[in-house]
Write a protein that holds these residues in place. Structure first.
Motif: not given
Length: 393
Positions: A131-139
């Protein structure tokens, strides 16, 4: 070290990598920010929702997955940065070995080191779940162009602004060489390109993991918090709608008609997240529209989690007209007549949970012109919403 927790047991397990980036040194408000022409516009700054979301993911998964049967939690690797690095209340008690660096830095080097440890654990058993989780800015450049997850030191180089960012496509592709048979990527970040120079054709961000020339054909599910070209929203200092929906969806199994009980699978979880994101019990009334999107490779309905018993289903009951809520006394009973939930009159909709399946909903009015009513409802995971039409007596 960013290993928050690791099981001493061996065998198939769920291994989690959590990345939450709130501090951006080279964006507006950052300690190293410098105004530069081109590349990034002035719209990107500091965030408070990603660290709050990342901490909640770590806490919830440890509490809920540590002792599940069949395939329990194996490890939690975390990289989190925030302008205020103070840990949430009780976090250090749950994770007594937490490193002092947690909450302070989420640069590319930190993420690469954490990813390598997570990758090795996932690769240790074919029956592992990654399980890979990311939260933050994205483009993202257009509907099908480069997609990057931005890190604390993104834009540190004047001539390679996005080198210190995660290349989504390249990272997912590199994970095909990992032995974990089920791999899920939950990406809570914007996918718009309004903050990028319109002439830019490639972000040249960094793909994590080894670029192997083999593939173990894993089931790979990517769940984006929003569609291509769209923003992702979060309230300051709170977990995002996508994150809260994800954490409910992980424990909202569907019933298998083949006698396999209740399961969360690679084919059910994306739909569950999307339903929860639209459910009024989680969605604030003033929040802009946001709909998650999934993409998949080799997805065959692999099982993430199994549950032996019927789950609880979150419900949201209200009335039409809404003025009837203030005098409505609610109760929910199973088909045997056993009361499973109740609420006294109040001005807000009734939000609670009850066992999955059929039940009897009873609404009584002590005062006013409204008639008492009873209705049958069917609570089905992941959530339920019902408006009771109230007659005037």
């Amino acid at each position: 070290m960013t290993t928050l927790w690791q099981s001493e047991d061996t065998g198939p397990a769920i291994h989690v990598l959590v990345i939450g980036v709130g501090r951006y040194d080279h964006f507006n408000g950052g300690s190293k920010h410098q105004a530069r022409p081109g590349m990034l516009a002035k719209g990107l700054g500091q965030l408070t929702a990603p660290p709050a979301s990342a901490y909640e993911v770590c806490v919830t998964l440890l509490k809920e997955l540590r002792d599940v049967p069949d395939r329990a939690l194996g490890s939690i690797e975390a990289v989190i940065s925030a302008e205020d690095p103070q840990l949430p209340a009780g976090f250090a008690d749950l994770f007594p070995d937490v490193d002092e660096a947690i909450g302070t830095t989420a640069e590319l080097e930190d993420v690469q080191e954490a990813f390598e440890r997570w990758y090795e654990r996932c690769d240790s058993d074919r029956d592992n779940v990654a399980l890979f989780y990311f939260c933050g800015h994205g483009l993202q450049l257009g509907a099908y162009g480069d997609h990057a997850l931005l890190l604390q030191d993104t834009r540190s180089s004047r001539f390679a602004s996005f080198q210190n960012s995660i290349d989504v496509h390249g990272t997912v592709q590199n994970m095909q060489g990992n032995r974990a048979s089920i791999q899920c990527f939950f990406l809570d970040a914007c996918r718009s390109s309004q903050d990028v120079d319109a002439t830019l054709q490639s972000l040249k961000s960094t793909a994590l993991g080894p670029k192997l020339h083999i593939s173990h054909d894993p089931e790979q599910l990517v769940v984006y918090s929003t569609g291509a070209g769209a923003p992702a929203h979060g309230r300051a200092g709170e977990s995002t709608l996508f994150t809260r929906s994800l954490l409910k969806a992980l424990f909202s199994p569907e019933h298998r008609r083949d006698g396999q009980g209740w399961q969360v699978t690679t084919t059910s979880i994306g739909t569950a997240i999307d339903q929860l994101m639209q459910w009024p019990g989680l969605r604030h009334r003033d929040m802009p529209e946001q709909q998650c999107v999934t993409s998949s490779t080799n997805v065959r309905g692999g099982v993430l989690l199994r549950f032996p018993n019927r789950p609880q289903v979150s419900f949201h009951f209200d009335t039409a007209p809404t003025s009837a809520l203030a005098t409505a006394a609610w109760s929910l009973a199973d088909l045997r007549g056993n009361q499973v939930a109740s609420r006294m009159p109040g001005p807000e909709p009734w939000i609670d949970s009850g066992p999955a399946g059929e039940g009897d909903l009873h609404v009584a009015f002590a005062d006013g012109p409204y008639s008492t009513t009873s209705q049958q409802v069917w609570l089905q995971p992941p959530c339920f919403h019902h408006t009771v039409q109230v007659d005037v007596s």
